[in-house]
Design a protein around this motif. Sequence first.
Motif, mmCIF file in Angstrom:
data_model
loop_
_atom_site.group_PDB
_atom_site.id
_atom_site.type_symbol
_atom_site.label_atom_id
_atom_site.label_comp_id
_atom_site.label_asym_id
_atom_site.label_seq_id
_atom_site.Cartn_x
_atom_site.Cartn_y
_atom_site.Cartn_z
ATOM 1 N N THR A 1 31.366 23.812 45.045
ATOM 2 C CA THR A 1 32.214 24.859 44.485
ATOM 3 C C THR A 1 33.621 24.762 45.052
ATOM 4 O O THR A 1 33.844 24.983 46.249
ATOM 5 N N GLU A 2 34.572 24.428 44.204
ATOM 6 C CA GLU A 2 35.959 24.311 44.642
ATOM 7 C C GLU A 2 36.613 25.687 44.795
ATOM 8 O O GLU A 2 36.278 26.612 44.073
ATOM 9 N N GLY A 3 37.545 25.785 45.740
ATOM 10 C CA GLY A 3 38.311 27.016 45.863
ATOM 11 C C GLY A 3 38.497 27.474 47.296
ATOM 12 O O GLY A 3 37.969 26.872 48.243
ATOM 13 N N LEU A 4 39.250 28.563 47.450
ATOM 14 C CA LEU A 4 39.488 29.160 48.764
ATOM 15 C C LEU A 4 38.201 29.786 49.287
ATOM 16 O O LEU A 4 37.377 30.284 48.509
ATOM 17 N N ILE A 5 38.046 29.779 50.593
ATOM 18 C CA ILE A 5 36.807 30.300 51.163
ATOM 19 C C ILE A 5 37.051 30.856 52.562
ATOM 20 O O ILE A 5 37.857 30.328 53.331
ATOM 21 N N ASP A 6 36.372 31.965 52.873
ATOM 22 C CA ASP A 6 36.321 32.503 54.228
ATOM 23 C C ASP A 6 34.947 32.153 54.777
ATOM 24 O O ASP A 6 33.930 32.396 54.106
#
Length: 325
Positions: A252-257
């Motif tokens: 899953t591509e994208g920003l992540i915390d």
Amino acid sequence: MKKKSLMKKILLFIGVPVAIAFVAVAIISLNTVNRSMTELTTSELVSNSKAASNEIGGIFDSFMEVSKQMASNTQFEEVFIQAVPGVDIRQVPGFDDVMKSMINVQKSDPDHIAAAWFIDLDTSKLAQHDGIMSKEGWDVTVRPWFQMILEKKDVILTNPYLDSVSDNTIVSAITPVYKSDTGEFLGVTGIDFNVDGIYAMLKEYKLGESGYYILASNDGQLIYHPNESYKNTNTIDADMSESIKNAILEKTEGLIDFENEGTASKGYVSTVGESGWVVATGMPEKEFGSTYTSVKNSIFVTFSLALILVVALIMLISRKIVAPL
């Protein structure tokens, strides 16, 4: 008494609004700075993740192209057509020529290409550039990658494995070979290349003061992690939060915390082309917000000193105003 009362009124009606204005400007400035710093650092996480993904993808593409060029060599097709069960493939006309071709392929990049080889489908025989041959009874159709070749009908990358001799992490680029006139599946050509160079490359990458990279293969095997003990272990077994594990395994591509070994981090996940591999950037939240914290402290000190100075000036002026009264 009247003078003190008048001074209080001046401070109340002038000093307080000025103080409120200062506080409001400070809050707006801090919010603006926070937003700008967050966008800037986030952009760095994204761009670095994508840059690493593109570079790794380029490395994969170069090795896949070598395998495809081997498959396009008609000498392999001719050997596959003439090879039949019960006949030593080494006696097939053209065998020596393809062996020379594979030796040249391996010599073209000996630091990274561990082996060049082919497999004939009818005889289920593997021949490697260094003369190694598959044993009797070896069955190509049970190889983990064989079904992938049948489905994709194009070059593929295998999942990485540890070479028992060199102790290098190896990936194979494999290309199917078809009969020119009928399209019959004849066999495959392949190269084994080590990915330890990618590991060394990521180790040299810098991301702020304490930022880091994570690289995982299509099957979730960790190829690079700042904790070297995780190398070649499964993502599931690493001390990372479920959010990053799921992002890696589900690609899953994208920003992540996420948390990495108990440290709260922010990052970005990128996929490496169509390989199924994933590269992620990570930066501890402490460093992620460090620039804003530094600017916030500077603004707080500056505005506090300015406010004190303004209040002092208002008091001084108000005293001069009420003095003649």
